[in-house]
Design an enzyme around this catalytic site. Sequence first.
Site, short mmCIF file in Angstrom:
data_model
loop_
_atom_site.label_atom_id
_atom_site.label_comp_id
_atom_site.label_asym_id
_atom_site.label_seq_id
_atom_site.Cartn_x
_atom_site.Cartn_y
_atom_site.Cartn_z
N LYS A 84 9.33 -15.01 2.38
CA LYS A 84 9.95 -13.67 2.35
C LYS A 84 10.29 -13.20 3.75
O LYS A 84 9.85 -13.79 4.74
CB LYS A 84 8.94 -12.68 1.76
CG LYS A 84 8.65 -12.88 0.30
CD LYS A 84 7.81 -11.69 -0.17
CE LYS A 84 7.00 -12.01 -1.40
NZ LYS A 84 5.98 -11.01 -1.67
N ARG A 140 2.70 -4.58 -11.63
CA ARG A 140 3.37 -3.28 -11.54
C ARG A 140 4.31 -3.02 -12.69
O ARG A 140 4.35 -1.95 -13.25
CB ARG A 140 4.16 -3.19 -10.24
CG ARG A 140 3.33 -2.89 -9.05
CD ARG A 140 4.05 -3.20 -7.80
NE ARG A 140 4.28 -4.64 -7.72
CZ ARG A 140 4.69 -5.26 -6.62
NH1 ARG A 140 4.97 -4.58 -5.55
NH2 ARG A 140 4.85 -6.57 -6.62
P1 ADP Z 1 4.69 -7.40 -2.66
O1 ADP Z 1 4.89 -8.00 -4.03
O2 ADP Z 1 4.73 -5.91 -2.63
O3 ADP Z 1 5.40 -8.08 -1.53
P2 ADP Z 1 2.27 -8.82 -2.15
O4 ADP Z 1 2.88 -10.16 -2.25
O5 ADP Z 1 1.55 -8.50 -0.90
O6 ADP Z 1 3.20 -7.61 -2.35
O7 ADP Z 1 1.35 -8.57 -3.40
C1 ADP Z 1 0.06 -9.05 -3.54
C2 ADP Z 1 -0.46 -8.66 -4.89
O8 ADP Z 1 -0.57 -7.25 -4.95
C3 ADP Z 1 0.45 -9.05 -6.06
O9 ADP Z 1 -0.36 -9.41 -7.15
C4 ADP Z 1 1.18 -7.78 -6.37
O10 ADP Z 1 1.57 -7.72 -7.72
C5 ADP Z 1 0.11 -6.76 -6.07
N1 ADP Z 1 0.68 -5.45 -5.76
C6 ADP Z 1 1.58 -5.15 -4.81
N2 ADP Z 1 1.88 -3.82 -4.83
C7 ADP Z 1 1.14 -3.28 -5.84
C8 ADP Z 1 1.03 -1.97 -6.40
N3 ADP Z 1 1.75 -0.96 -5.95
N4 ADP Z 1 0.18 -1.80 -7.45
C9 ADP Z 1 -0.52 -2.86 -7.93
N5 ADP Z 1 -0.45 -4.11 -7.46
C10 ADP Z 1 0.38 -4.33 -6.43
#
Ligand code: ADP
Length: 164
Positions: A42, A91
Amino acid sequence: MRTIAVYPGSFDPPTVGHLDIIDRSSRVYSRVIVAVARNIRKNVWFTPAERMAMLRKLTRTYTNVEIDSFRGLLVDYARDKGAHVVMRGLRAISDFEYEFQMAHMNKKLASEVDTVFMMTGERYSYISSNIVKEIASFGGKIDDLVPPLVKKEVLKKIEKRRKA
Ligand code: ADP
């Protein structure tokens, strides 16, 4: 039984949604390892060390939460740590397809590791690290999306990128 959970992600940057999952997981599992992914394709703004430093400060008060990073296959990392649970947040339906595929693939690779999904907190369902970066880069307010220390780091990064 002492269950160790790994919560992997890019955390670029950590948001209040991530912190909600960390907080709730810390009540369910005896040890939660928040694992910053080093090999991600990413568009990342923060180095793994920067992401880990922010997470460390944000989770200082939790005695059973630790911050680490990993490279390579998540299941190999989980095995190495003796973790039987991989924690993921959900989400929206849009998260589901990818997570479904990953969970099954990981189960195939390591049958002793289970993926556990936690539904996002109602207030956090629209928050993602990408949204934070997008809003902030156009000068929008991110106060409700990230903790104050993360906001400071995001604004610093924008300033640096502007000068570069
Ligand atoms: P993003 O998808 O925002 O780039 P990450 O890869 O860091 O974030 O996500 C890590 C984990 O945290 C994943 O399982 C993602 O679904 C979860 N996650 C990210 N944002 C949220 C949120 N707002 N509420 C619940 N889970 C979240």
